[in-house]
Design an enzyme around this catalytic site. Structure first.
Site, PDB file in Angstrom:
ATOM      1  N   ARG A  16      21.397  -8.478 -36.229  1.00 56.72           N
ATOM      2  CA  ARG A  16      20.775  -7.808 -37.472  1.00 56.72           C
ATOM      3  C   ARG A  16      20.494  -8.233 -38.708  1.00 56.72           C
ATOM      4  O   ARG A  16      19.350  -8.503 -38.650  1.00 56.72           O
ATOM      5  CB  ARG A  16      21.757  -6.356 -37.548  1.00 56.72           C
ATOM      6  N   ASP A  17      21.388  -8.583 -39.508  1.00 54.67           N
ATOM      7  CA  ASP A  17      21.012  -9.294 -40.824  1.00 54.67           C
ATOM      8  C   ASP A  17      20.445 -10.454 -40.558  1.00 54.67           C
ATOM      9  O   ASP A  17      19.745 -11.026 -41.463  1.00 54.67           O
ATOM     10  CB  ASP A  17      22.522  -9.336 -41.308  1.00 54.67           C
ATOM     11  N   HIS A 208      31.754 -10.674 -47.205  1.00 54.08           N
ATOM     12  CA  HIS A 208      30.385 -10.953 -46.537  1.00 54.08           C
ATOM     13  C   HIS A 208      29.643 -12.090 -47.672  1.00 54.08           C
ATOM     14  O   HIS A 208      29.191 -11.496 -48.957  1.00 54.08           O
ATOM     15  CB  HIS A 208      29.799  -9.587 -46.333  1.00 54.08           C
ATOM     16  N   HIS A 210      26.767 -14.985 -48.922  1.00 54.74           N
ATOM     17  CA  HIS A 210      25.808 -15.702 -48.480  1.00 54.74           C
ATOM     18  C   HIS A 210      25.990 -17.407 -49.231  1.00 54.74           C
ATOM     19  O   HIS A 210      26.820 -17.258 -50.136  1.00 54.74           O
ATOM     20  CB  HIS A 210      24.608 -15.263 -49.036  1.00 54.74           C
ATOM     21  N   CYS A 241      18.064 -11.924 -47.492  1.00 60.53           N
ATOM     22  CA  CYS A 241      17.817 -10.283 -48.175  1.00 60.53           C
ATOM     23  C   CYS A 241      16.322 -10.146 -48.376  1.00 60.53           C
ATOM     24  O   CYS A 241      15.942 -10.990 -49.280  1.00 60.53           O
ATOM     25  CB  CYS A 241      18.877 -10.213 -49.135  1.00 60.53           C
ATOM     26  N   ASN A 250      23.350 -15.689 -44.414  1.00 62.11           N
ATOM     27  CA  ASN A 250      25.123 -15.449 -44.544  1.00 62.11           C
ATOM     28  C   ASN A 250      25.552 -16.865 -44.197  1.00 62.11           C
ATOM     29  O   ASN A 250      24.963 -17.804 -43.592  1.00 62.11           O
ATOM     30  CB  ASN A 250      25.092 -14.521 -43.388  1.00 62.11           C
TER      31      ASN A 250
END
Length: 314
Positions: A16-17, A208, A210, A241, A250
């Protein structure tokens, strides 16, 4: 400082991300195969897709098709992002048993990302959480910009605490604290976690991070020292993002697993199988794997290859 945990849980956000910002369309079959390979490598919490408007995130337009086709392993969770009640209802119809909602600790980022204030975004999620509770669906919360905002700069830990606390009080079982633009450092990370822990038990927090400035692994270690035992990561370091231009992906799942293996912390993930998966998805996307350990294996054939391990010489 807390003793390091014996085991951590990794939340794989690559499907997803990691994929949502890809410029070229990623075939549904590729997404489904990625999830299958991640599961076979031992990951048991995988964020599979997002039920968002295809106008804003066209890469996730095949969300229902992905959920219909994925291999669901026993004991595994395949969560999806749902920004509103409409998205939740679509996710529920597609068979989702866990969803995620998000809010920002920055007013400017909230306006750019969701077109509303922090307070309004939190109110928007209440019916989602209520509907999820009625449907026996677990809800996870994300707090964006926990260590910095691309528009406001430094974000006060107290603001992160308040947003995390609101999501927790609303019914989220776990709150993931997101360094959306990757500006955090270990000291700032520990200070932020200590502040948030005033409202949310540290055992229900996740990190989480990055890797924009190469600090993600250091921030994970700093979080371990604070008692955090859950971390989001993305295979091959995929992602970014769309509302934080220039922010890198990430932290790579392979790098996190390598760190944990070196610390003697169990993840349940087969590093070699994971690196094979990273090589595969990177080739499918036409890019080089983003993880340092995968790049090292390519260069030397040593890291991650049990057959080539040698005794240290001193």
């Amino acid at each position: 400082m807390n003793p390091l945990p014996e085991r951590v849980r990794l939340v794989e956000v690559g499907p997803r991300d990691g994929l949502q910002n890809e410029n070229q369309p990623v075939p549904t079959a590729t997404k489904v195969e990625l999830i299958r390979r991640l599961g076979r490598a031992g990951l048991r919490t995988i964020e599979a897709t997002a039920f968002v408007s295809p106008r804003w995130v066209p890469q996730m337009a095949d969300n229902a098709a992905v959920m219909a086709a994925i291999e669901r392993l026993p004991g595994a969770s395949y969560s999806v992002l749902t920004p509103n009640l409409k998205g939740f209802e679509a996710a529920l119809a597609a068979g989702a048993t866990e969803v995620a909602v998000f809010a920002a600790a920055s007013e400017a980022f909230s306006q750019r990302n969701t077109n509303c204030s922090i307070a309004a975004s939190l109110e928007r999620f209440r019916p989602v959480v209520e509907a999820a509770r009625a449907a026996n669906v677990r809800v996870r919360g994300y707090v964006s910009c926990a260590l910095g905002c691309p528009y406001e700069g430094t974000v006060a830990p107290g603001r992160v605490r308040d947003v995390a606390g609101a999501l927790f009080d609303a019914g989220c079982y776990e709150i993931s604290l997101c360094d959306t633009i990757g500006v955090g450092t270990p000291g700032a990370t520990q200070g932020m976690i200590a502040c948030v822990a005033e409202r949310v038990p540290v055992t229900q927090l996740a990190g989480h991070y990055h890797d924009t400035y190469g600090m993600a692994i250091a921030n994970i270690y700093a979080s371990l020292q604070m008692g955090v035992g859950v971390f989001d990561s993305s295979v091959a370091g995929l992602g970014g993002c769309p509302y934080a231009v220039g922010a890198s992906g990430n932290v790579a799942t392979e790098d996190v697993v390598y760190l944990m293996r070196g610390l003697g912390i169990e993840t349940g993930v087969d590093l070699e199988a994971l690196m094979d998966c990273a090589e595969w998805i990177s080739a499918a996307l036409g890019r080089r794997p983003g993880a340092r350990v995968t790049q090292a294996r390519r260069g030397s054939g040593f890291i991650g290859s049990r057959s080539t391990e040698v005794e240290p010489t001193g």
